[in-house]
Every structure is written in C-alpha cells, then in structure tokens.
Design an enzyme around this catalytic site. Structure first.
Site: not given
Length: 409
Positions: A23-24, A70, A99, A145, A147, A173, A292
C-alpha cells in the site's frame, strides 16, 4: 460483518500465499504517475486506500472523499496544493476529521500554498486552490508521521525549484522516508539526505519508467504471527518479496527470529518456517521505524505467553484509531496484563487466554488482522471484520486456505 474464527484441525501449516503490492509503495507510485504520465506501475495494491488514492488523483474540481485513507489525505494535500488551476475540498470519514493535518498545511502555506480549513482549524476537511509554487525552503518537526514528510518530497520534483526540507528534532520512521527517496531515484530524480536536511531537485520530464511494486510487508506480518504461534515444522511461502526491500516493515524477518520464525529468501519469495528455539523471557523492541507492526507483535507475544516491552510507538495515537489504547482494551478482554503510555506498550506473560471474546476493530484494518493469528490458540469473534479491505481485502479468504475455521456470526 462479524466473524467467528477458531483453530484449524492441525496447527502444522503448509501453504503458499500471493500478496498484492505494498500500500505504501502503491500510493507513492500513483502520485508520481499523476505528476509524470511516462510512469507505468505493475503489481499495484488492491486495497481500499490505493483505490481511493487513484480516484482522488483524477479529480480536478469539487470534493475528494478519501474515507479512512490517512496516506491519501496527506499525499493529496501536497499534490492538489501544487497543481495550478485545480480547486478541491479534501475530506474523509468522521475519524479522518479528527486526525491532525495542521503541520503539513502550515508547511505548504509557508511555501505559498492556498489552503483553508472548512470546519475545525488543524483538521480536515480542507479547501485547496492549486498554485504555482516557487519557494523551496521549508521545515517540519521530525518526530511526526513520516507521511507528512513524504507528501512534500513526492511533489518536490514537479516544483520549479524543488525542495530543501529541514527536519527539526529526532527523525522517526526513517525507512518510509528512504522508500520515498528511493522511488524518486528510480524515476531519475536527484536527492540528498544529509543530517536533518533533505533536498530534492526539480525535474520537468521523466523517461518511460516501469515501477514494480513489491508485495506488502505489513500484510506479511500476520503470517509471521501465524507461524510463531504454529507447531514446529510449519511453513508458509509468500510472494512477491525481495531481500533488499524499500519497506521498513521488512525488519520482521529479523524481529521474528526471537519467536522461532526463520525467513529464507528464494527468488521473489520468502519462506517462513517455525523452528525449535528456546523461548526468550522478555522481548524488548524499539519500533520507531516500523510502528505498523506493533499490533501484530503484541498479539504474538500474548499468544506465546511472552513478556514484551515495545517502544517508539508515539505515532500510533493518531492512526485510524488510538492503537495503543485499542490494544490495551482488546488484549485486556482476553486476559492480558498490559499497560500503555503515549509511546510504549508493556505486556506481562499470560498462561490463560479467555475464549470466544469479541474483538472490536475501531474502523482499523490492523486491529482486525493482528488478532487473526490468535485463532491458533483460541476461538474468538472479530467485529466489523470487513475493515481489512482498507489494506488487504483477501485477508480472511487467505486465512481460510490455511485451515483456520472462519464463519459469519
């Protein structure tokens, strides 16, 4: 959908499973393809998140609803902010409106982006008017995060002057940041990551490139959990994986040796095998680079009756649910002695597991999937089991192939 799951006839498992793309990686590749039409993608994820990401990128005006995704919220915020002439309102589920997005929005605004909040400041939905961005220096807190960081880096090569991003504080991360930079490298974009500064150069055109998405290591984590809880000699072959993975969750191969799981790389597959191994009295792991997989590891430890202390979990508070509190609640139902803080989880050894407990999933795919392997130890119910479609739609069908008894309740 509520499912009842219970033990197979035998805990000696022999099976092969093919898992779709990460997915990433898929979401990163989709954004790059939207910026450069010369990019092709194969083995893309069939997850809900990848589907809403792909649909969202095709919209030029009006509302873009990304539901629970997200990653799509963070990535599309930067994408639409830098697309001159596009004007959209980016929204999602009720949980998505809780969020935070402020850190990313302020970073983009500092570059000249036109973004405003529709309801509550700092949270979606947000209204975005795409503009030409010429400023290129921006900073972000490093312990948020990844992201947010990847969102800026992925759009950077399409900007006139690229981006020079300063990360303030201790970086979290890191593997996900490196994944983003590695994908940029694959399409010919130059970048550097020195100290706390990341620089991405501008690139107007990209040569025809085929990005092959590796299968999802997060999805593989549930099979690591299964093998850890299975009988010695159990073996599951998963495809398609590579030893030099871009995904941070590939650290599973190392972590699960503590649980007697041996990983062998064969061409584009990994073979997981349960071997006889002396049980550790306590497992201590810093998961700052792979948060995760925390839920899977916590459930594995509980199922094995092993104590654990997991740290580096501060980002779990702002996921699909507060994953630390959710783990505390659900594992406690099963009889676990567990404590959590804002960034850590501690579990004491448990000999008894309470059967037929109903596990709530909180609109969180990983809560549903993390508890699946526990079927090798006890029978349990999974509420809202269909939530797995967010990242792994075939999860329950694949588990049936392993002999686990799954029935609608």
């Amino acid at each position: 959908m509520k499912l009842h799951i219970s033990k197979p006839v035998s805990n000696l498992i022999k099976e092969s499973i093919k898992i779709t793309g990460s997915k990433s990686e898929s979401n990163r590749s989709l954004l790059l393809k939207a910026l450069y039409s010369s990019i092709n993608i194969s083995n893309i994820s069939n997850s809900d998140d990848a589907i809403v990401m792909e649909k969202g990128l095709q919209i030029t005006t009006g509302e873009v609803d990304i539901h629970h995704a997200g990653t799509a919220m963070r990535f599309l915020t930067s994408y639409f902010a830098t697309q001159e002439g596009k004007e959209i309102t980016l929204t999602g589920s009720q949980r998505m409106t809780e969020r935070p997005i402020k850190v990313l929005v302020e970073a983009l605004q500092s570059l000249g982006a036109d973004i405003s909040y529709v309801k509550n400041e700092g949270y979606p939905p947000i209204h975005i008017k795409g503009k030409k961005i010429t400023k290129n220096k921006v900073s972000l807190p490093a312990d948020i995060s990844s992201q947010y960081i990847s969102s800026l880096l992925l759009t950077a090569p399409s900007l006139e002057n690229g981006i020079e991003l300063e990360l303030v504080g201790k970086i979290t991360s890191v593997p996900y940041i490196k994944m983003t930079l590695a994908l940029l490298s694959q399409i010919g974009v130059e970048s550097s990551f020195v100290g706390n500064t990341i620089t991405v150069s501008s690139k107007k055109e990209v040569a025809t490139t085929n990005l092959v998405v590796e299968s999802d290591w997060s999805s593989a984590s549930y099979y690591y959990g299964l093998i850890a809880l299975s009988d010695v000699g159990s073996q599951i072959t998963l495809s398609a994986y590579k030893e030099n993975s871009l995904q941070g969750d590939s650290v599973l191969a190392k972590i699960y040796t503590d649980f007697g799981v041996q990983t062998t790389f064969k061409e584009n597959q990994i073979v997981l095998e349960k071997i006889q191994k002396e049980q550790l009295p306590k497992v201590i792991i810093d998961l700052a680079n792979a948060p995760d997989i925390a839920q899977t590891i916590a459930v594995t430890c509980f199922g094995l009756g092993v104590a654990c202390h997991l740290t580096g979990l501060h980002t779990l508070k702002i996921k699909e649910t507060d994953r630390l509190e959710a783990l505390h609640t659900e594992l406690s139902k099963l009889g676990a002695n567990i404590t959590v803080t804002n960034e850590a989880l501690s579990l004491e050894p448990s000999e008894n597991i309470i059967p037929d407990v109903a596990i709530d999933t909180y609109n969180d795919h990983r809560m549903a999937m993390a508890f699946g392997p526990l079927a090798l130890k006890t029978s349990l119910f999974i509420n809202d089991a269909g939530v797995v479609s967010k990242s792994y739609p075939d999860y329950w069908e694949d588990f049936k192939r392993l002999g686990i008894v799954i029935k609608e309740a």
